[in-house]
Motif scaffolding. Structure first.
Motif, short mmCIF file in Angstrom:
data_model
loop_
_atom_site.label_atom_id
_atom_site.label_comp_id
_atom_site.label_asym_id
_atom_site.label_seq_id
_atom_site.Cartn_x
_atom_site.Cartn_y
_atom_site.Cartn_z
N ALA A 122 0.82 -1.22 0.00
CA ALA A 122 0.00 0.00 0.00
C ALA A 122 0.86 1.27 0.00
O ALA A 122 0.36 2.35 -0.28
N LEU A 123 2.15 1.14 0.34
CA LEU A 123 3.02 2.31 0.38
C LEU A 123 3.47 2.72 -1.02
O LEU A 123 3.86 1.86 -1.82
N PRO A 124 3.45 4.03 -1.34
CA PRO A 124 3.95 4.48 -2.66
C PRO A 124 5.48 4.46 -2.72
O PRO A 124 6.07 4.52 -3.78
N LEU A 125 6.14 4.41 -1.56
CA LEU A 125 7.59 4.37 -1.49
C LEU A 125 8.09 2.98 -1.84
O LEU A 125 7.52 1.97 -1.42
N GLN A 126 9.18 2.89 -2.63
CA GLN A 126 9.77 1.59 -2.96
C GLN A 126 10.48 1.04 -1.73
O GLN A 126 11.38 1.68 -1.19
N CYS A 127 10.10 -0.17 -1.27
CA CYS A 127 10.68 -0.78 -0.08
C CYS A 127 11.20 -2.17 -0.42
O CYS A 127 10.61 -2.89 -1.24
N PHE A 128 12.29 -2.56 0.23
CA PHE A 128 12.85 -3.89 0.00
C PHE A 128 13.58 -4.36 1.24
O PHE A 128 13.95 -3.57 2.11
N VAL A 129 13.80 -5.70 1.31
CA VAL A 129 14.58 -6.32 2.39
C VAL A 129 15.56 -7.28 1.75
O VAL A 129 15.18 -8.10 0.90
N LYS A 130 16.86 -7.17 2.11
CA LYS A 130 17.88 -8.09 1.65
C LYS A 130 18.34 -8.98 2.80
O LYS A 130 18.34 -8.55 3.96
N ASN A 131 18.76 -10.20 2.44
CA ASN A 131 19.30 -11.08 3.48
C ASN A 131 20.79 -10.82 3.67
O ASN A 131 21.37 -9.92 3.07
N ALA A 132 21.41 -11.63 4.51
CA ALA A 132 22.81 -11.43 4.85
C ALA A 132 23.73 -11.62 3.66
O ALA A 132 24.88 -11.19 3.68
N HIS A 133 23.24 -12.27 2.59
CA HIS A 133 24.06 -12.48 1.40
C HIS A 133 23.81 -11.39 0.33
O HIS A 133 24.35 -11.46 -0.76
N ILE A 179 13.58 3.43 -1.56
CA ILE A 179 14.07 4.22 -2.69
C ILE A 179 13.03 5.28 -3.03
O ILE A 179 11.84 4.98 -3.17
N LEU A 180 13.48 6.51 -3.16
CA LEU A 180 12.59 7.63 -3.49
C LEU A 180 13.10 8.31 -4.76
O LEU A 180 14.28 8.64 -4.87
N ASP A 181 12.21 8.50 -5.73
CA ASP A 181 12.56 9.19 -6.98
C ASP A 181 12.57 10.70 -6.72
O ASP A 181 11.53 11.31 -6.45
N ILE A 182 13.77 11.30 -6.75
CA ILE A 182 13.91 12.75 -6.48
C ILE A 182 14.34 13.50 -7.74
O ILE A 182 14.92 14.58 -7.66
N SER A 183 14.03 12.91 -8.90
CA SER A 183 14.48 13.52 -10.16
C SER A 183 13.97 14.94 -10.32
O SER A 183 14.72 15.86 -10.67
N GLU A 184 12.67 15.14 -10.08
CA GLU A 184 12.10 16.47 -10.31
C GLU A 184 12.69 17.50 -9.37
O GLU A 184 13.00 18.63 -9.77
N GLN A 185 12.88 17.12 -8.08
CA GLN A 185 13.46 18.06 -7.13
C GLN A 185 14.88 18.45 -7.53
O GLN A 185 15.26 19.62 -7.47
N LYS A 186 15.67 17.46 -7.95
CA LYS A 186 17.04 17.73 -8.35
C LYS A 186 17.08 18.64 -9.58
O LYS A 186 17.84 19.61 -9.63
N GLN A 187 16.24 18.30 -10.56
CA GLN A 187 16.25 19.08 -11.79
C GLN A 187 15.78 20.51 -11.53
O GLN A 187 16.31 21.47 -12.10
#
Length: 612
Positions: free
Chosen positions: A20-31, A117-125
């Motif tokens: 449900a979150l618009p923000l890109q979220c992920f979980v990585k394991n120890a490898h 991960i957040l897309d900040i392209s517009e703010q940077k530009q």
């Protein structure tokens, strides 16, 4: 603390929550392998590769897989960085802001990395674009040569928008043909081929834009009828799309075109189109300034050729020419001087030069006498300097003055060359206004606001008095723009600005950050926090009452209310950026509370707003 394994029902709930979150979220394991990601992460991935995680299928891009590394030590549990990657779905580069946190077991060994991960392209530009525009204004103020100035602007614009190939074409004096001016990244053969093309309908993007005076956006050159005569030329140089904006003078006359090419078919986003239009507007100011300078230079040449006095006067001609004798009496006064000072020649002849410049001219020629009277020099030229001139109407104005001493029949006379520097002063003031004030409302912009906040914090530190920062956002402003047009929105913003100014003291500040966002800075409130809150609340209530009154927008009655967030400050207990964030967080809570209200910041608000 060791992580407890998720029960099936817990996992389903957690998974639905993440999706449900618009923000890109992920979980990585120890490898370093992804074991869980949400829908936003999967949708943003390019060239997806399937992995299984807890019985569910997740996706990961090749670029992300290549970046995987096993976890080592947890010395730094939180890491952030920016990265640029190609987004094939949007057909352009984007800048991501990546946050990763290491989770360890009881022994301190890494178990997982949780990231977003957040897309900040517009703010940077947008920030880069503002920097480019300010640099352009600074270069113009520094009299950087015209071609060098435009070339630097194009390079900066292309750097801000990777993949863009910029072109600036100017109309010839007859207004019929486009001439290649600046396009450092386009193939030279292509630039030469279109140089001198006659404008008209269906003459590519630029020829059509210059002919119609309208924005001409072509997303696919190969299949657009506007390019039917030039498609083969463009495609042979791997040019696939062209967005062209007419460059207009302040009076609406077409001066040329500002175009953005791409090597792939694409259409501009609203932000990109706005950026191109802003660029075209600034380039128009530069071109108009250059044309004015050329016209001014031509006028000076004509004036110099028309004045027949002496060869020395012709050699030293600038604008006005005044000659005086050794007693300071005016002997000649040309037409340019008459225009500058407002006197006719008859009104000033044989009168003392102090009536035109109270001190500098007389002081300078006396200095010449003391140093050179006995030398018999044929000609002595003084160093130009700026002094104050005095017009017939009694007004003072900045004037450039150069005095030369010559001898005529054995008698010394002085030739003064003067020019009116009022226009230069006005240009510098205009550059200052563009750099520090909002063009629509005349209020301070973000740059000037931050300077005033810094000074207010220093004043608060010395006095021990509190200050307050109010963040205002107009409720349902988008509805007005969408249904009645941006010109109606502009009228509302101008009237809101006037009302805000009427609600604060002279030493307080009102600024516009952009769109429908305003900031009010209150200084010198009470040194008692509770009383300072009451004082700020009184101002906020006054603003709410004033802004909810009906507006007359070109005969249309409109009602509008604000949502206000307030954050108190004392000295520099928080940074300027954090202070703005606090007021912004309170404003969002005011909106959530039903709008048309003012709320004060507390730490709980920041947590809720950050999560949102």
């Amino acid at each position: 603390m060791a992580l407890n394994p998720l029960r099936p029902n817990d996992f389903d709930f957690f998974r639905e929550f993440l999706d449900a979150l618009p923000l890109q979220c992920f979980v990585k394991n120890a490898h370093g392998h992804i074991v869980l990601s949400n829908t936003a992460y999967q949708n943003a991935s390019t060239e997806p590769t399937a992995y299984k995680a807890n019985g569910r299928c997740v996706h990961e891009s090749k670029a992300q897989i290549a970046a995987q590394t096993p976890l080592a030590h947890a010395d730094e549990t939180i890491a952030t960085h920016e990265e640029m990657r190609w987004n094939s779905q949007r057909g352009r580069y984007q800048t991501d802001y990546v946050i990763q946190k290491t989770i360890t077991d009881d022994a301190g060994q890494p178990l997982y990395i949780v990231g977003s991960i957040l897309d900040i392209s517009e703010q940077k530009q947008f920030q880069l674009q503002i920097d480019t525009e300010l640099k352009l204004l600074e270069m113009q103020a520094a009299d950087v040569p015209f071609t060098q100035l435009l070339t630097q602007f194009v390079h900066s614009f292309e750097s801000n928008f990777p993949g863009v190939l910029c072109s600036i074409l100017l109309l010839d004096p007859e207004g019929r043909h486009l001439l290649h001016t600046i396009a450092p990244s386009l193939p030279e053969a292509y630039c030469q081929a279109i140089h001198g093309v006659e404008i008209g309908p269906n003459i590519g993007s630029c020829g059509t834009a210059a002919y119609t005076g309208q924005d001409t956006i072509v997303a696919d050159i190969a299949n657009d009828p506007l390019w039917q005569h030039f498609a083969d030329l463009a495609l042979s140089h791997d040019l696939r799309s062209c967005w062209s904006i007419p460059i207009l003078s302040t009076k609406g006359r077409v001066l040329g075109t500002f175009a953005n090419y791409h090597r792939y078919p694409c259409s501009p986003t609203a932000k990109e189109l706005q950026a191109i239009k802003r660029g075209a507007y600034l380039v128009g100011l530069v071109i108009e300034h250059e044309l004015a300078e050329k016209q001014l230079a031509a006028d000076k040449m004509i004036l110099q050729e028309s004045v027949q006095h002496t060869q020395t006067i012709l050699d030293n001609m600038a604008d006005g020419v005044i000659t005086i004798d050794i007693t300071g009496r005016i002997e000649s006064f040309n037409s340019a001087a008459s225009r500058i000072f407002g006197y006719s020649t008859e009104e000033v002849l044989f009168k003392n030069v102090s009536m035109l410049m109270p001190e500098p001219f007389a002081g300078q020629h006396d200095d010449y006498l003391s140093r050179h009277q006995s030398t018999g020099s044929a000609s002595i030229v003084g160093v130009p300097r700026e002094v104050e001139g005095l017009r017939k109407d009694g007004s003072l104005f900045p004037m450039r003055l150069s005095v030369s001493k010559i001898f005529r029949a054995g008698q010394a006379i002085f030739i003064g060359l003067v020019s009116d520097n009022t226009l230069d002063h006005q240009r510098r003031e205009e550059i200052h206004r563009l750099a520090f004030f909002d063009a629509l409302t005349g209020l301070p912009n973000r740059r000037l606001l931050m300077d005033r906040i810094k000074k207010a914090m220093l004043t608060s530190a010395r006095s021990g008095l509190h200050g307050a920062l109010m963040f205002l956002d107009l409720d349902h402003f988008k509805y007005l723009n969408d249904n009645y047009g941006h010109h109606m929105g502009d009228l509302l913003l101008q009237q809101v600005s006037e009302r805000l100014l009427s609600c604060v003291r002279e030493n307080d500040s009102v600024a516009r950050l952009g769109g429908d966002e305003f900031v009010v800075l209150l200084e010198s409130l009470s040194d008692v926090p509770a009383l300072a809150v009451e004082q700020a609340q009184t101002v906020a209530n006054k603003i709410l009452e004033r802004l909810r009154q009906p507006y007359d927008l070109s005969g249309h009655t409109h009602l509008s209310t604000p949502s206000i967030g307030v954050a108190l400050f004392l000295a520099e207990q928080v940074s300027m950026d954090d202070l703005l964030k606090h007021a912004d967080a309170a404003m969002y809570q005011a909106k959530a509370a039903g709008r048309n209200t003012a709320l004060f910041y507390d730490s709980a608000m920041q947590a809720v707003t950050s999560a949102h």
